[in-house]
Design a protein around this motif. Structure first.
Motif, PDB file in Angstrom:
ATOM      1  N   LYS A  30     -57.212 -43.087  10.417  1.00 27.18           N
ATOM      2  CA  LYS A  30     -57.983 -42.712  11.593  1.00 27.18           C
ATOM      3  C   LYS A  30     -57.656 -41.306  12.076  1.00 27.18           C
ATOM      4  CE  LYS A  30     -58.549 -45.625  14.919  1.00 27.18           C
ATOM      5  NZ  LYS A  30     -58.239 -46.617  15.988  1.00 27.18           N
ATOM      6  N   THR A  31     -56.489 -40.794  11.764  1.00 22.32           N
ATOM      7  CA  THR A  31     -56.086 -39.462  12.186  1.00 22.32           C
ATOM      8  C   THR A  31     -56.470 -38.451  11.115  1.00 22.32           C
ATOM      9  OG1 THR A  31     -54.207 -40.383  13.403  1.00 22.32           O
ATOM     10  CG2 THR A  31     -54.151 -38.036  12.929  1.00 22.32           C
ATOM     11  N   LYS A  75     -68.588 -30.789  14.423  1.00 23.29           N
ATOM     12  CA  LYS A  75     -68.822 -32.158  14.861  1.00 23.29           C
ATOM     13  C   LYS A  75     -68.563 -32.289  16.358  1.00 23.29           C
ATOM     14  CE  LYS A  75     -67.507 -34.345  10.471  1.00 23.29           C
ATOM     15  NZ  LYS A  75     -66.583 -35.335   9.838  1.00 23.29           N
ATOM     16  N   TYR A  77     -67.133 -34.809  19.536  1.00 26.26           N
ATOM     17  CA  TYR A  77     -66.108 -35.836  19.713  1.00 26.26           C
ATOM     18  C   TYR A  77     -66.174 -36.346  21.146  1.00 26.26           C
ATOM     19  CZ  TYR A  77     -64.289 -33.947  15.352  1.00 26.26           C
ATOM     20  OH  TYR A  77     -64.164 -33.530  14.045  1.00 26.26           O
ATOM     21  N   LYS A  78     -66.279 -37.655  21.307  1.00 26.21           N
ATOM     22  CA  LYS A  78     -66.387 -38.282  22.627  1.00 26.21           C
ATOM     23  C   LYS A  78     -65.014 -38.727  23.127  1.00 26.21           C
ATOM     24  CE  LYS A  78     -68.844 -40.250  26.038  1.00 26.21           C
ATOM     25  NZ  LYS A  78     -69.723 -39.522  26.964  1.00 26.21           N
ATOM     26  N   ASN A  79     -64.461 -39.769  22.520  1.00 30.61           N
ATOM     27  CA  ASN A  79     -63.142 -40.286  22.893  1.00 30.61           C
ATOM     28  C   ASN A  79     -62.162 -39.974  21.777  1.00 30.61           C
ATOM     29  OD1 ASN A  79     -64.158 -41.472  25.315  1.00 30.61           O
ATOM     30  ND2 ASN A  79     -64.942 -43.172  24.105  1.00 30.61           N
ATOM     31  N   PHE A  80     -61.048 -39.344  22.111  1.00 31.00           N
ATOM     32  CA  PHE A  80     -60.140 -38.881  21.065  1.00 31.00           C
ATOM     33  C   PHE A  80     -58.743 -38.621  21.617  1.00 31.00           C
ATOM     34  CE2 PHE A  80     -62.219 -35.192  22.941  1.00 31.00           C
ATOM     35  CZ  PHE A  80     -61.136 -34.370  23.230  1.00 31.00           C
ATOM     36  N   ASP A 182     -70.737 -35.334  26.416  1.00 28.92           N
ATOM     37  CA  ASP A 182     -70.365 -35.383  25.009  1.00 28.92           C
ATOM     38  C   ASP A 182     -70.466 -33.953  24.477  1.00 28.92           C
ATOM     39  OD1 ASP A 182     -69.600 -36.250  22.553  1.00 28.92           O
ATOM     40  OD2 ASP A 182     -71.362 -37.499  22.166  1.00 28.92           O
ATOM     41  N   LYS A 205     -57.522 -37.993  16.467  1.00 25.07           N
ATOM     42  CA  LYS A 205     -57.702 -39.423  16.196  1.00 25.07           C
ATOM     43  C   LYS A 205     -58.824 -39.922  17.086  1.00 25.07           C
ATOM     44  CE  LYS A 205     -54.619 -42.398  17.653  1.00 25.07           C
ATOM     45  NZ  LYS A 205     -53.376 -43.197  17.755  1.00 25.07           N
ATOM     46  N   ALA A 206     -59.873 -40.437  16.479  1.00 24.46           N
ATOM     47  CA  ALA A 206     -60.971 -40.998  17.255  1.00 24.46           C
ATOM     48  C   ALA A 206     -60.528 -42.284  17.922  1.00 24.46           C
ATOM     49  CB  ALA A 206     -62.172 -41.250  16.346  1.00 24.46           C
TER      50      ALA A 206
END
Length: 207
Positions: A30-31, A75, A77-80, A182, A205-206
């Motif tokens: 994930k990372t 790209k 990224y929303k939550n990270f 976002d 990491k998402a």
């Protein structure tokens, strides 16, 4: 009896793999790295300021125009949970934007400050909006190491933003406007000239 012991040993081994190794492997998957240490693949330059790779490190440096400059991820990224290291080789204002958008060199979004000592590194600033949203406590400014490598961590979940500098929490902020947004992540060169910052180990990491 011997066969039963062997089977039990196999079961224990498989259980160990499932409980300990598999979760670690999943976490590692994930990372991901946002910077390959070779070129600016995966990023877009905005403005005329300098962005280049030197000795496996990403460098941002003021150019002759001495204007704003940004390097944004292709790209969004929303939550990270983002970690990176930076070293300031010259005084000057920089930062890490998140959930941002840009037109020319006019960026809209939120910036985690990267600046000289006692200039609020780790605080959160809203570009072309409300300005400073939160600054670190005065006693926490000391965690910045001028002229050395520093580790910045930024965690964004819904409308909650937490930052850490060299392992020490700098700010926590919760906001409905951030929650609704976002966009990309971007590194900044502030206008005015005299800025040179090195970056490395940019990993996300998402969540």
């Amino acid at each position: 009896m011997l066969s039963s012991r062997i089977n039990l040993s196999i079961v224990k081994h498989l259980l160990y793999l499932f409980l300990f190794i598999a979760p670690a492997y999943t976490l590692a998957q994930k990372t991901q790295s946002l910077f390959n240490g070779k070129d600016l693949n995966g990023w877009t330059i905005h403005g005329t300021e300098k962005w280049y790779v030197d000795k496996g490190e990403l460098v941002c440096e003021s150019g002759p125009d001495k204007q704003y400059g940004y390097l944004s991820t292709n790209k969004t990224y929303k939550n990270f949970d983002l970690t990176l290291q930076f070293k300031q080789e010259a005084n000057g204002n920089s930062g890490v934007f998140f959930r941002s958008s840009i037109e020319g060199v006019k960026i809209s979004g939120w910036q985690v400050e990267v600046a000289p000592l006692n200039s609020h590194t780790g605080g959160i600033y809203e570009s072309y909006g409300r300005g400073w949203l939160i600054q670190p406590k005065k006693e926490d400014e000391q965690w910045l190491k001028p002229g050395e490598w520093n580790e910045l961590r930024i965690k964004v979940v819904a409308g909650e933003v937490t930052t850490w500098l060299n392992g020490h929490q700098m700010v926590y902020f919760k906001d409905d406007k951030i929650a609704a947004a976002d966009g990309f992540i971007a590194l900044q060169i502030h206008d005015g000239g005299g800025i040179k910052v090195r970056w490395k180990k940019i990993r996300i990491k998402a969540l």
